[in-house]
Structure formats: structure tokens, C-alpha cells
Design a protein around this motif. Structure first.
Motif, PDB file in Angstrom:
ATOM      1  N   LEU A  26      27.930  23.327 -48.742  1.00 26.34           N
ATOM      2  CA  LEU A  26      27.746  21.878 -48.829  1.00 26.34           C
ATOM      3  C   LEU A  26      27.009  21.348 -47.601  1.00 26.34           C
ATOM      4  CD1 LEU A  26      31.240  20.760 -50.217  1.00 26.34           C
ATOM      5  CD2 LEU A  26      29.178  21.428 -51.483  1.00 26.34           C
ATOM      6  N   ALA A  27      27.337  21.883 -46.423  1.00 24.07           N
ATOM      7  CA  ALA A  27      26.707  21.403 -45.188  1.00 24.07           C
ATOM      8  C   ALA A  27      25.220  21.731 -45.144  1.00 24.07           C
ATOM      9  CB  ALA A  27      27.413  22.000 -43.977  1.00 24.07           C
ATOM     10  N   ASN A  28      24.857  22.871 -45.736  1.00 20.97           N
ATOM     11  CA  ASN A  28      23.460  23.297 -45.700  1.00 20.97           C
ATOM     12  C   ASN A  28      22.634  22.774 -46.868  1.00 20.97           C
ATOM     13  OD1 ASN A  28      22.803  25.242 -43.381  1.00 20.97           O
ATOM     14  ND2 ASN A  28      24.798  25.986 -44.063  1.00 20.97           N
ATOM     15  N   TRP A  29      23.254  22.006 -47.739  1.00 18.10           N
ATOM     16  CA  TRP A  29      22.540  21.440 -48.879  1.00 18.10           C
ATOM     17  C   TRP A  29      22.226  19.982 -48.560  1.00 18.10           C
ATOM     18  CZ3 TRP A  29      20.817  23.675 -53.351  1.00 18.10           C
ATOM     19  CH2 TRP A  29      20.387  22.820 -54.365  1.00 18.10           C
ATOM     20  N   ALA A  30      20.985  19.657 -48.415  1.00 15.10           N
ATOM     21  CA  ALA A  30      20.600  18.299 -48.030  1.00 15.10           C
ATOM     22  C   ALA A  30      20.094  17.549 -49.253  1.00 15.10           C
ATOM     23  CB  ALA A  30      19.522  18.336 -46.962  1.00 15.10           C
ATOM     24  N   PRO A  31      20.877  16.642 -49.788  1.00 17.79           N
ATOM     25  CA  PRO A  31      20.453  15.934 -50.996  1.00 17.79           C
ATOM     26  C   PRO A  31      19.404  14.870 -50.697  1.00 17.79           C
ATOM     27  CG  PRO A  31      22.537  15.057 -50.217  1.00 17.79           C
ATOM     28  CD  PRO A  31      22.189  16.206 -49.310  1.00 17.79           C
ATOM     29  N   ALA A  32      18.527  14.677 -51.639  1.00 20.54           N
ATOM     30  CA  ALA A  32      17.568  13.558 -51.626  1.00 20.54           C
ATOM     31  C   ALA A  32      16.723  13.489 -50.376  1.00 20.54           C
ATOM     32  CB  ALA A  32      18.316  12.233 -51.807  1.00 20.54           C
ATOM     33  N   ALA A  33      16.522  14.619 -49.693  1.00 20.20           N
ATOM     34  CA  ALA A  33      15.667  14.610 -48.503  1.00 20.20           C
ATOM     35  C   ALA A  33      14.236  14.900 -48.919  1.00 20.20           C
ATOM     36  CB  ALA A  33      16.148  15.660 -47.505  1.00 20.20           C
ATOM     37  N   PRO A  34      13.252  14.246 -48.310  1.00 17.90           N
ATOM     38  CA  PRO A  34      11.854  14.526 -48.661  1.00 17.90           C
ATOM     39  C   PRO A  34      11.516  15.987 -48.421  1.00 17.90           C
ATOM     40  CG  PRO A  34      12.039  12.555 -47.289  1.00 17.90           C
ATOM     41  CD  PRO A  34      13.376  13.202 -47.293  1.00 17.90           C
ATOM     42  N   SER A  35      10.727  16.545 -49.274  1.00 15.34           N
ATOM     43  CA  SER A  35      10.356  17.950 -49.148  1.00 15.34           C
ATOM     44  C   SER A  35       9.751  18.221 -47.781  1.00 15.34           C
ATOM     45  CB  SER A  35       9.355  18.324 -50.238  1.00 15.34           C
ATOM     46  OG  SER A  35       8.958  19.670 -50.096  1.00 15.34           O
ATOM     47  N   GLY A  36      10.260  19.264 -47.126  1.00 13.57           N
ATOM     48  CA  GLY A  36       9.725  19.661 -45.830  1.00 13.57           C
ATOM     49  C   GLY A  36      10.328  18.935 -44.663  1.00 13.57           C
ATOM     50  N   VAL A 158      30.982  15.733 -52.117  1.00 13.92           N
ATOM     51  CA  VAL A 158      30.023  16.735 -52.596  1.00 13.92           C
ATOM     52  C   VAL A 158      28.647  16.086 -52.759  1.00 13.92           C
ATOM     53  CG1 VAL A 158      29.401  18.187 -54.563  1.00 13.92           C
ATOM     54  CG2 VAL A 158      31.756  18.159 -53.729  1.00 13.92           C
ATOM     55  N   PRO A 159      27.620  16.657 -52.178  1.00 11.72           N
ATOM     56  CA  PRO A 159      26.280  16.037 -52.259  1.00 11.72           C
ATOM     57  C   PRO A 159      25.756  16.012 -53.692  1.00 11.72           C
ATOM     58  CG  PRO A 159      26.381  17.712 -50.520  1.00 11.72           C
ATOM     59  CD  PRO A 159      27.625  17.853 -51.319  1.00 11.72           C
ATOM     60  N   ASP A 160      24.826  15.114 -53.928  1.00 16.49           N
ATOM     61  CA  ASP A 160      24.155  15.052 -55.228  1.00 16.49           C
ATOM     62  C   ASP A 160      23.483  16.390 -55.518  1.00 16.49           C
ATOM     63  OD1 ASP A 160      24.914  12.444 -55.501  1.00 16.49           O
ATOM     64  OD2 ASP A 160      22.998  11.608 -54.813  1.00 16.49           O
ATOM     65  N   GLY A 161      23.546  16.781 -56.762  1.00 16.90           N
ATOM     66  CA  GLY A 161      22.919  18.038 -57.162  1.00 16.90           C
ATOM     67  C   GLY A 161      23.832  19.234 -57.065  1.00 16.90           C
ATOM     68  N   VAL A 162      25.049  19.039 -56.546  1.00 16.51           N
ATOM     69  CA  VAL A 162      25.994  20.141 -56.382  1.00 16.51           C
ATOM     70  C   VAL A 162      27.195  19.909 -57.292  1.00 16.51           C
ATOM     71  CG1 VAL A 162      27.471  21.407 -54.776  1.00 16.51           C
ATOM     72  CG2 VAL A 162      25.290  20.459 -53.986  1.00 16.51           C
ATOM     73  N   THR A 163      27.614  20.943 -57.997  1.00 14.28           N
ATOM     74  CA  THR A 163      28.845  20.893 -58.782  1.00 14.28           C
ATOM     75  C   THR A 163      29.727  22.066 -58.374  1.00 14.28           C
ATOM     76  OG1 THR A 163      27.760  22.126 -60.561  1.00 14.28           O
ATOM     77  CG2 THR A 163      27.827  19.712 -60.763  1.00 14.28           C
ATOM     78  N   VAL A 164      31.040  21.831 -58.410  1.00 14.05           N
ATOM     79  CA  VAL A 164      32.012  22.849 -58.010  1.00 14.05           C
ATOM     80  C   VAL A 164      33.077  22.943 -59.088  1.00 14.05           C
ATOM     81  CG1 VAL A 164      33.599  23.641 -56.216  1.00 14.05           C
ATOM     82  CG2 VAL A 164      31.634  22.203 -55.586  1.00 14.05           C
ATOM     83  N   ASP A 165      33.333  24.147 -59.597  1.00 17.15           N
ATOM     84  CA  ASP A 165      34.404  24.395 -60.560  1.00 17.15           C
ATOM     85  C   ASP A 165      35.390  25.400 -59.979  1.00 17.15           C
ATOM     86  OD1 ASP A 165      33.404  22.684 -62.468  1.00 17.15           O
ATOM     87  OD2 ASP A 165      32.381  24.266 -63.622  1.00 17.15           O
ATOM     88  N   PHE A 166      36.669  25.140 -60.191  1.00 15.00           N
ATOM     89  CA  PHE A 166      37.720  26.035 -59.706  1.00 15.00           C
ATOM     90  C   PHE A 166      38.358  26.742 -60.898  1.00 15.00           C
ATOM     91  CE2 PHE A 166      37.833  24.957 -55.259  1.00 15.00           C
ATOM     92  CZ  PHE A 166      37.212  23.721 -55.225  1.00 15.00           C
ATOM     93  N   HIS A 167      38.619  28.015 -60.724  1.00 13.24           N
ATOM     94  CA  HIS A 167      39.225  28.840 -61.767  1.00 13.24           C
ATOM     95  C   HIS A 167      40.470  29.490 -61.170  1.00 13.24           C
ATOM     96  CE1 HIS A 167      35.353  28.487 -63.969  1.00 13.24           C
ATOM     97  NE2 HIS A 167      34.840  28.553 -62.739  1.00 13.24           N
ATOM     98  N   GLU A 168      41.653  28.991 -61.565  1.00 13.37           N
ATOM     99  CA  GLU A 168      42.901  29.493 -60.990  1.00 13.37           C
ATOM    100  C   GLU A 168      43.330  30.750 -61.745  1.00 13.37           C
ATOM    101  OE1 GLU A 168      47.079  27.436 -59.879  1.00 13.37           O
ATOM    102  OE2 GLU A 168      45.271  26.403 -59.168  1.00 13.37           O
ATOM    103  N   THR A 169      42.581  31.801 -61.514  1.00 13.53           N
ATOM    104  CA  THR A 169      42.813  33.089 -62.143  1.00 13.53           C
ATOM    105  C   THR A 169      42.191  34.153 -61.250  1.00 13.53           C
ATOM    106  OG1 THR A 169      42.543  34.359 -64.191  1.00 13.53           O
ATOM    107  CG2 THR A 169      40.667  33.008 -63.492  1.00 13.53           C
ATOM    108  N   SER A 170      42.283  35.398 -61.653  1.00 13.01           N
ATOM    109  CA  SER A 170      41.718  36.497 -60.868  1.00 13.01           C
ATOM    110  C   SER A 170      40.389  36.942 -61.455  1.00 13.01           C
ATOM    111  CB  SER A 170      42.680  37.689 -60.854  1.00 13.01           C
ATOM    112  OG  SER A 170      43.894  37.353 -60.238  1.00 13.01           O
TER     113      SER A 170
END
Length: 659
Positions: A26-36, A158-170
Motif C-alpha cells: 500500500l505504501a509503495n502504490w501511489a494513486p492518481a499521481a501523474p505518470s513519471g 487503501v489507495p484507489d485502484g487497490v483491492t484486498v480480500d481476506f480468506h480465513e482458510t489455509s
């Protein structure tokens, strides 16, 4: 760095290591930043990834995310961390890394909850927080609540463009697809598609040793109770009968968990009785008969205001000194090159503290320290061994009863015979009370400052030995062969309160001891487990219940994880093999991996470029992988190894996001 395609990654393990990777993604994902564009104040190396497409993160763990298995918030509050509140953090504080999205260190979170508590905190959590200080040892349950709270803060931002799903299983299998992606199979059915996979598996169940299997089988045959190595929170301690003997093997950190559950956990109370604690039994306790190779528990931690003693500064085992080996093209050997430097630091810490706190023990203190300094200098002499010169200086100035016997610190009963177990018990109580007294002296106790030097040195060594920094022979015979257990028994102990409590329990007749080098067996005729020490002239201790006060073995080759067994069987990963000094190959405890960010090496020698390993399964490459990341202290040195696991998580995150 710019990414232009959707990314799917699966994090297998949702404890602190898996959550660290999530935080770094999440920290390394920069949402809505201009390219470059690059965030203000960030170097190109640490700049967040510029998002042009989506990132989907699947997190897989049968235990609730954040805390994972070991740090469950609902476990007994009698289980304490062996570090103080000021120590641990899930959030990196390295300015070279992308700024965190949310969260803070455990100690700042503690203060925040005291001032403005979260509405979801339980009464037990609020009660603990009300009296918990920066220098106190929190419960594992409360640390688990911090981990869960930090995860909740991250998920709220959570930044825009990122989704997180949790699966409580092995996860039961990871299988590569022809197109370079992976299928992650879940217990109970279902498959997750992934471009990359992170193995942050944490503590795994493991197969028992041959001796443990025999004891387990005997228990079933004779109607006995045998508790194999386990995470303490997983054990039903209520099945151990009251007022009956129970053999407990191991006197490390897990021992104090067992001790607490079978005493305070059953209604007993510790009360102040002037100069010492007194234990008031509830009558529901068993008779705990404790045994370990040393015959005594780990030494307790000194009372300090920082993680490392402020009065101890390493002079020989320094980062600069150890980097000189690499500069000269030398791969150092532990016993030959590294231990002599740390040994010098330990000696200087002891005798410089002795001169300061007990000057009467030294003849002509100023001259003594000058001569000792000269004798310890690595290049001060060429013909005689430095240890012999140091010994002569010490014998010329220091009273015999005040001299340091370094290697005996971890085995205080070594070579002492005892006429009975009662005599042994009295000696162990004396040792415990003396150790607690020394802990209370903190910076003014020579022995504790010797241990403090070893503790400093351990932090330096962690960096130098990682990633092939020492020879295989040294890793097998030196670092893991003797030094690891030696320094852990001295520097990784519990709070001093535990030593005082154990002494009180022994005086109350609730705990007894077996003695050094115990031998365990089975009296098949009478139907008892037995334990006896060759140093104690008394009948063997007997019990119908035996507890292994140990964590499951951290060896990938004996694990009982369906996932890891599948990866090994399919040849996608392999244990690391090391060579002994005799040229014999031995399997190390962890996986074979390429240099960081750690990717597993397959059975055929190829590297899985989109699979990453973090945590305990790196134990053949990194040393001390189980210890939490260290928050930056206001006072004292900052060692690179303190937040190594967080930097590793950052490297993994950036490799995942790299197109």
C-alpha cells in the motif's frame, strides 16, 4: 517506477510478516499521481510506484489477519512478550522507504489508546493499558490487538485502484501455470490466480523427534498424558490434573508460559512479603517438576530504560570492523574471526562496569583499565595469545571472587553435585534471587552489562552473517552450533519478575527441579514418565503427565504444513544444504533462497522469480528471524538489523509491483 497492467498477488500468512508486506504494498502504490512523478523528498529508489492499473491482494490465513496465529488477541494475558513496550513495531521508520499509509509503533499506539481508546477495546485490554508503561512488558494478546488495529487503520486508507480480500482458510498448494502465473489452492476448495506469491508462513507444526514419538506412543499405551511442542495458546492446560506431579521439559520462554497457566491461571496469587514475593496457592496447582539441559531457566532481563544498555558501547565487534573482512575479500569464520571480537567487548563491559560499581574489587583501577585496554587490542601482540595476556592482567588486579567466567554464565550449576533434589531446589532459588537482584541493578551490574555487550553484538552479527556473510562451517558449528543457545539463554530471557515468581513457587513447594543434563525415560512397570540428573543423588522424578515446554521445531524438512510439503514434493522449493568442516553436507533449518528479496531456489537450482519468502523459513539465511522489528529508540544505537524484516518486506513489495 510505472506499472501499466493489473497485478494480482497472494500473501500466504496474515501474521506480522504478511501484514508487513501488505503495508509496504500500500505504501509503495501511489494513486492518481501523474505518470513519471516522484513524491516530494523521495529518492528514485524509494519512490512509490505510479498506478495506472489495479492491484489486487489476496491474504490467506486460517487465523484472523494482523495478529495471525501466535499473537491472537483473545489468548491469556498471562503470556507476556519478552520485550518491553518501547521495542516492537509493525511500521517502518526508515526515511529511505516510502512513507507508511497508516499506523505507528506499538508504544505510540499504547499512548494513543490511553489517551483516546478505540471503542472496540475490551475491558481486559483497557485494564492492561491503564497500567502499562513504556518500560513494561505487554501481554502477547495486547500486541495482537495492536497488530489487528494497525491492519484496520491500513484497510481504512487503501489507495484507489487497490483491492484486498481476506480468506480465513489455509493454502494447500501453489502451482505454476504455463503463462508464468500461479494457482493457489485453498483448503475446502477454490483457487486464487496470482502473478506473484509471498510465503510468510510463520510458525508451523512439525513432526516429532524419534524420542518424542516414543513418549507419545507410551502415553497412549499406558494411559499417560503427553503434551508435545506447541504454541502455548493452543494448549488446553485444564486437562493437567491438580495436585499431581507434571514433568516439564525446557526452561526457556515457553516454560514461563506453562508456569503461569498452572499457577496464577488456576487462582494462585503472588503477594509482596517484604524483600521477596510469596506465593499463595489455590490448591488447584499440580507439582511442577522442571528440567532443562542447564538445570536453570534463561537469565532475566536487566532493568533498563532502553533496549540496549546505555553504558555499553562496542569497541571491537563493530559494523566497521566486520566490514573490513568483506573489503579484504574474506568470508569470516565465526569462532576464528567474529567471536574473538565480541569476546573482547564482553570482557571490557564486565570489567569497566566492575571498576565503576565495585572499585574495591580491583587493585589500582585506573592502571588496570589501561593495561586491560592494551591487552584487548587485536593488534597489540603477536607471539602470545591475547586471552593469556588478558588473563595475566586480570589476575594481577582483580580479586578471585570478582573475576568473570564468561561461558559459565549460561550454565551456573555446571560441575556442581547435589546430595538431593531439595538441595538442588535451594541452589536454584538462590540463583533466581541473585539473578533478579542483578537485573534490578541494571547498568550497575557487571554480569548484566556483560550480557548487554553480547546483546549489542548479536544485533551487529545479524547483519554480517546474513546472505552468506560467514562460512557454512561456521554457521553449522559456531553460530548455530553453540553461540545461539549460549546467547539466547543470557539475552533473550523473561522480565525479572518471572525469576522472582519462580523462586516464590519453589519456596511454596509448587515447583521443583530435576538438575542439569536430565535423562528422560519411562517406568513401564509402574506407568510413569521419569527424569533424573546425573548431578543429583536422588531418586528419579516421576509423573503421569509430561509437557514439552518448547515451540515446534523450526525446520522446513520436518514441517507438517500441507502447503510446504507440496512445494517440497513438487521441487518448487528445497531446504538449504550446508557443508560441515569435514565436508559433510547437512540440511539447514530454512529454505534455500536467492539473495534478497528472497526468492526460493527450486530442486533443479532455478530461482522462482515471482515467489518470495519472508520470516521463519529464512532461518538458514538470516539469524534471529523470529524477533519482531525494532522501533527506533530515542536513546542508544540504531542497528541495521533492527528493522531488517521491514526492509525485506519493502523489497518484496517493490519487486511485486515492478512491471
Amino acid at each position: 517506477m510505472v506499472t501499466s497492467q493489473s497485478i494480482r498477488t497472494v500473501l500466504i500468512g496474515a501474521g506480522p510478516r504478511g501484514t508487513s508486506v501488505l503495508e509496504r504494498l500500500l505504501a509503495n502504490w501511489a494513486p492518481a499521481a501523474p505518470s513519471g512523478s516522484v513524491s516530494s523528498g523521495s529518492s528514485s529508489e524509494s519512490a512509490p510506484v505510479q498506478a495506472k492499473a489495479g492491484l489486487h491482494i489476496d491474504v490467506v490465513d486460517p487465523y484472523p489477519a494482523g495478529a495471525g496465529h501466535v499473537w491472537q488477541p483473545g489468548q491469556s494475558r498471562l503470556y507476556l512478550m519478552n520485550t518491553q513496550s518501547f521495542y516492537p513495531t509493525l511500521i517502518p521508520e526508515d526515511p529511505q522507504l516510502a512513507a507508511p499509509v497508516a499506523g505507528t509503533t506499538f508504544d505510540r499506539w499504547r499512548v494513543r489508546q490511553q489517551q483516546d481508546p478505540l471503542p472496540g477495546l475490551t475491558e481486559e485490554e483497557l485494564a492492561e493499558l491503564a497500567v502499562l508503561g513504556s518500560d513494561d512488558f505487554p501481554s502477547r494478546a495486547l500486541y495482537g490487538r495492536y497488530l489487528r488495529s494497525t491492519l484496520e487503520e491500513l484497510l481504512a486508507l487503501v489507495p484507489d485502484g487497490v483491492t484486498v480480500d481476506f480468506h480465513e482458510t489455509s493454502a494447500t498448494a501453489v502451482r505454476p501455470s504455463p503463462d508464468g502465473t500461479f494457482d493457489v489452492e485453498l483448503a475446502g476448495g477454490g483457487t486464487l490466480a496470482a502473478d506473484s506469491v509471498v510465503l510468510a508462513l510463520g510458525h508451523l507444526d512439525s513432526r516429532l523427534s524419534p524420542e518424542q514419538r516414543q513418549l507419545q506412543a507410551a502415553a497412549a499405551q499406558f494411559g499417560l498424558r503427553y503434551f508435545p511442542p506447541a504454541v502455548p495458546a493452543d494448549v488446553d492446560w485444564s486437562t493437567i490434573p491438580a495436585r499431581e506431579p507434571v514433568l516439564v521439559r525446557g526452561m526457556g520462554l515457553n516454560f514461563f508460559d506453562v508456569m503461569g497457566q498452572l499457577t496464577e491461571g488456576r487462582g494462585g496469587k503472588f503477594v509482596d512479603a517484604g524483600d521477596a514475593l510469596e506465593y499463595l496457592p489455590s490448591g488447584q496447582e499440580p507439582l511442577i517438576i522442571a528440567a532443562s539441559r542447564r538445570g536453570t531457566p534463561y537469565r532475566s532481563k536487566a532493568t533498563l530504560e532502553s533496549y540496549y544498555p546505555a553504558s555499553v558501547t562496542l569497541r571491537y565487534c563493530t559494523g566497521a570492523a566486520l566490514r573490513r573482512f568483506a573489503a579484504a575479500g574474506i568470508v569470516p569464520a565465526f569462532d576464528h574471526d567474529l567471536w574473538p571480537l565480541l569476546h573482547r567487548d564482553a570482557l571490557w563491559a564486565y570489567y569497566s562496569t566492575l571498576v565503576r560499581s565495585e572499585p574495591a574489587a580491583v587493585q589500582d583501577p585506573a592502571r588496570f583499565l589501561k593495561e586491560l585496554d592494551e591487552a584487548l587490542h587485536p593488534h597489540a601482540h603477536t607471539t602470545a595469545k591475547w586471552e593469556e595476556i588478558v588473563r595475566a592482567v586480570i589476575e594481577g588486579h582483580v580479586r578471585p571472587d570478582s573475576r568473570l567466567d564468561l561461558l559459565s554464565l549460561a550454565a551456573p550449576l555446571a560441575g556442581q553435585p547435589f546430595g538431593s533434589r531439595a538441595e538442588l531446589d535451594a541452589a536454584v532459588v538462590d540463583y533466581l534471587l541473585d539473578d533478579a537482584r542483578r537485573s534490578a541493578l541494571g547498568e550497575d551490574d557487571p554480569l548484566k552489562m556483560t550480557i548487554g555487550a553480547l546483546h549489542h553484538g548479536r544485533a551487529v552479527l545479524k547483519s554480517v552473517v546474513a546472505d552468506g556473510g560467514i562460512t557454512d562451517e561456521s554457521w553449522v558449528a559456531g553460530l548455530r552450533g553453540w553461540f545461539e543457545s549460549f546467547v539466547e539463554g543470557l539475552a533473550s530471557g523473561p522480565p525479572a519478575l518471572r525469576a522472582e515468581q519462580l523462586a516464590a513457587l519453589a519456596r511454596a513447594g509448587v515447583v521443583s527441579f530435576v538438575g542439569p543434563d536430565p535423562k528422560f525415560g519411562l517406568d513401564r512397570k509402574a506407568g510413569f514418565f521419569t527424569a533424573a540428573s546425573p548431578w543429583v543423588k536422588d531418586a528419579a522424578a516421576k509423573a503421569r503427565t509430561m509437557v514439552e515446554a518448547l515451540a515446534p521445531a523450526n525446520r522446513v524438512s520436518v514441517n507438517e504444513s500441507p502447503l510446504l510439503e507440496q512445494l517440497l514434493a513438487d521441487g518448487l522449493v528445497r531446504p538449504r544444504t550446508m557443508m560441515t568442516v569435514e565436508g559433510t553436507p547437512v540440511q539447514a533449518s530454512g529454505l534455500d533462497v536467492s539473495p534478497h528479496p528472497y526468492r526460493p531456489v527450486a530442486a533443479n537450482g532455478e530461482v522462482a522469480k515471482r515467489v518470495f519468502v519472508l520470516g521463519l523459513q529464512l532461518s538458514a539465511t538470516q539469524w534471529g528471524t523470529a524477533i519482531a522489528a525494532e522501533a527506533v529508540q530515542q536513546a542508544g544505537p540504531v542497528y541495521a538489523s533492527g528493522q531488517r524484516t521491514l526492509r525485506d518486506a519493502d523489497e518484496i513489495a517493490r519487486a511485486i509491483l515492478k512491471p
